[in-house]
Design a protein around this motif. Structure first.
Motif, mmCIF file in Angstrom:
data_model
loop_
_atom_site.group_PDB
_atom_site.id
_atom_site.type_symbol
_atom_site.label_atom_id
_atom_site.label_comp_id
_atom_site.label_asym_id
_atom_site.label_seq_id
_atom_site.Cartn_x
_atom_site.Cartn_y
_atom_site.Cartn_z
ATOM 1 N N LYS A 111 -70.095 18.000 47.424
ATOM 2 C CA LYS A 111 -71.755 18.168 47.252
ATOM 3 C C LYS A 111 -72.264 18.307 48.630
ATOM 4 C CE LYS A 111 -71.695 15.766 42.809
ATOM 5 N NZ LYS A 111 -72.171 14.394 42.162
ATOM 6 N N VAL A 112 -71.759 17.508 49.665
ATOM 7 C CA VAL A 112 -72.465 17.315 50.857
ATOM 8 C C VAL A 112 -72.300 18.858 51.713
ATOM 9 C CG1 VAL A 112 -72.536 16.471 52.994
ATOM 10 C CG2 VAL A 112 -72.439 14.713 51.133
ATOM 11 N N ILE A 113 -70.998 19.301 51.503
ATOM 12 C CA ILE A 113 -70.716 20.393 52.139
ATOM 13 C C ILE A 113 -71.607 21.831 51.600
ATOM 14 C CG2 ILE A 113 -68.707 22.192 52.249
ATOM 15 C CD1 ILE A 113 -66.668 19.837 52.282
ATOM 16 N N ARG A 114 -71.877 21.822 50.146
ATOM 17 C CA ARG A 114 -72.485 22.689 49.513
ATOM 18 C C ARG A 114 -73.991 22.574 50.179
ATOM 19 N NH1 ARG A 114 -68.297 25.726 48.842
ATOM 20 N NH2 ARG A 114 -66.965 25.147 46.933
ATOM 21 N N GLU A 115 -74.612 21.447 50.267
ATOM 22 C CA GLU A 115 -75.766 21.138 50.713
ATOM 23 C C GLU A 115 -75.906 21.601 52.122
ATOM 24 O OE1 GLU A 115 -79.338 17.470 50.849
ATOM 25 O OE2 GLU A 115 -77.126 17.432 49.894
ATOM 26 N N ALA A 116 -75.047 21.433 52.953
ATOM 27 C CA ALA A 116 -75.069 21.908 54.499
ATOM 28 C C ALA A 116 -75.355 23.156 54.549
ATOM 29 C CB ALA A 116 -73.898 21.198 55.136
ATOM 30 N N GLU A 117 -74.385 23.934 53.465
ATOM 31 C CA GLU A 117 -74.532 25.370 53.639
ATOM 32 C C GLU A 117 -75.726 26.004 53.384
ATOM 33 O OE1 GLU A 117 -71.471 26.695 50.678
ATOM 34 O OE2 GLU A 117 -69.751 26.363 51.837
ATOM 35 N N GLN A 118 -76.571 25.378 52.655
ATOM 36 C CA GLN A 118 -77.864 25.586 52.109
ATOM 37 C C GLN A 118 -78.973 25.402 53.451
ATOM 38 O OE1 GLN A 118 -78.587 27.505 49.407
ATOM 39 N NE2 GLN A 118 -76.328 27.522 49.216
ATOM 40 N N ILE A 119 -78.745 24.245 53.963
ATOM 41 C CA ILE A 119 -79.636 23.731 55.135
ATOM 42 C C ILE A 119 -79.793 24.616 56.277
ATOM 43 C CG2 ILE A 119 -80.007 22.035 56.811
ATOM 44 C CD1 ILE A 119 -79.378 19.838 54.619
ATOM 45 N N GLU A 120 -78.535 25.213 56.384
ATOM 46 C CA GLU A 120 -78.421 26.191 57.629
ATOM 47 C C GLU A 120 -79.478 27.196 57.623
ATOM 48 O OE1 GLU A 120 -74.427 27.672 58.226
ATOM 49 O OE2 GLU A 120 -73.608 25.849 58.552
ATOM 50 N N HIS A 121 -79.696 27.786 56.505
ATOM 51 C CA HIS A 121 -80.717 28.748 56.330
ATOM 52 C C HIS A 121 -82.069 28.402 55.884
ATOM 53 C CE1 HIS A 121 -77.085 31.541 56.551
ATOM 54 N NE2 HIS A 121 -76.548 30.525 55.263
#
Length: 334
Positions: A111-121
């Motif tokens: 869940k954190v990995i997926r959230e990190a992907e979104q935060i990058e943009h």
């Protein structure tokens, strides 16, 4: 980082269950369209095995490779051939419990990995957040993991140099490494032969990076890994052409799992820090989002404006210097 889900299975030789140590295989099956599962792997392993095998436990998990690697590292001292381990009954129960705990952790991590992907943009403010205890802990984990990763990568680089020396000394290195001459990139070729075109095809671009603060620290290795590292370093220092590469290559293979684990730990800690930092520009003393502008070569622009040069490049063989890539050490399903 591999985020594929799957199953971890424990298969034991049936007669060893009542006569410890239990000979048990800890393996994985990745989630795939084929629908293969742990029962299929039991049948695969039974073929050609004179002893009756029994499927002891199957645990569904996210990031299945990470869970398998962790278990293999934890019980490396009891490892036999391949992925078979000799465990007492209590160790087997502990391994299954640990596997369940790891599976629960991976669901949270994913869940954190997926959230990190979104935060990058996501757009960011100029705020600098204070460091929380959670941020400090993940920064500590990042620093320790990066130190371990760096140590193991340096050993691998040294091993590549030994392979190169052995090759130059006339030793057949085929069983231990692939010697490849990768094709040089279009930009490298263009820069050398048509530099004025190369410079004209540069474009200003913006790069957003996430940078944890660099901290000098010592890697914290498991005792079994530390012993392997010390042995590897000693053999690298004492190596000569007469000794050959077999012993070094075996150590290289044994260190492939911890090397993979530490690399994944670096990326995981970085993702947690990204999420904790969120839309802030930085966490004080811990990490920051940075924006840089640079004049970068655009291969697309060069191909569109100078197709004849790209055709010229494509028509000839342009090799880089030979590279020596050690064989083995990859993550396999089994």
């Amino acid at each position: 980082m591999s985020n594929v889900a799957g199953q971890i299975y424990f298969i034991a030789e049936e007669h060893s269950i009542t006569a410890p140590p239990v000979r048990v295989k800890i393996g994985l099956v990745r989630e795939s369209k084929s629908g293969r599962d742990s029962q299929d792997r039991l049948l695969d392993h039974q073929t050609g095995n004179p002893r009756k095998l029994k499927l002891i436990e199957v645990i569904e998990t996210a990031r299945v490779s990470r869970v398998e690697n962790s278990l293999h590292q934890r019980y490396a001292g009891q490892r036999g051939i391949g992925e078979w381990f000799e465990l007492s009954n209590s160790e087997l129960r502990a391994a299954i419990t640990e596997c369940r705990d790891l599976a629960s952790q991976q669901s949270v991590h994913l869940k954190v990995i997926r959230e990190a992907e979104q935060i990058e943009h996501a757009p960011r403010s100029n705020a600098i957040a204070n460091a929380s205890d959670e941020a400090r802990e993940w920064h500590r984990r990042f620093s320790v993991a990066r130190a371990a990763e760096s140590l193991l990568n340096k050993l691998t680089t040294s091993y590549r140099e030994k392979i190169k020396s052995a090759h130059e000394g006339g030793l057949d290195v085929g069983p231990y490494a692939r010697i490849v001459r990768p094709r040089r990139s279009f930009d490298s070729w263009l820069s050398e032969h048509h530099n004025e075109v190369y410079e004209a095809c540069k474009q200003m671009s913006t790069t957003i990076s996430f940078v944890p603060k660099s901290v000098t620290t010592s890697p914290v290795l498991e005792s079994v890994d530390e012993e392997l590292v010390n042995e590897y370093q000693a053999q690298l220092n004492e190596w000569s052409l007469q000794k050959g590469l077999e012993s070094l290559h075996l150590l290289h293979l044994k260190l492939s799992r911890p090397r993979s684990m530490w690399s994944e730990e670096v990326e995981l800690a970085r993702d947690y820090l990204k999420v904790i930092c969120g839309r802030n520009r930085a966490i004080e003393g811990i990490c920051a989002w940075t924006t840089s502008n640079s004049n970068r070569f655009s291969s697309k622009t060069a191909q569109e404006k100078h197709p004849q040069l790209f055709d010229e490049y494509a028509a000839i063989t342009v090799y880089s210097a030979p590279q020596f890539k050690p064989r083995g050490g990859g993550d396999v399903e089994g």
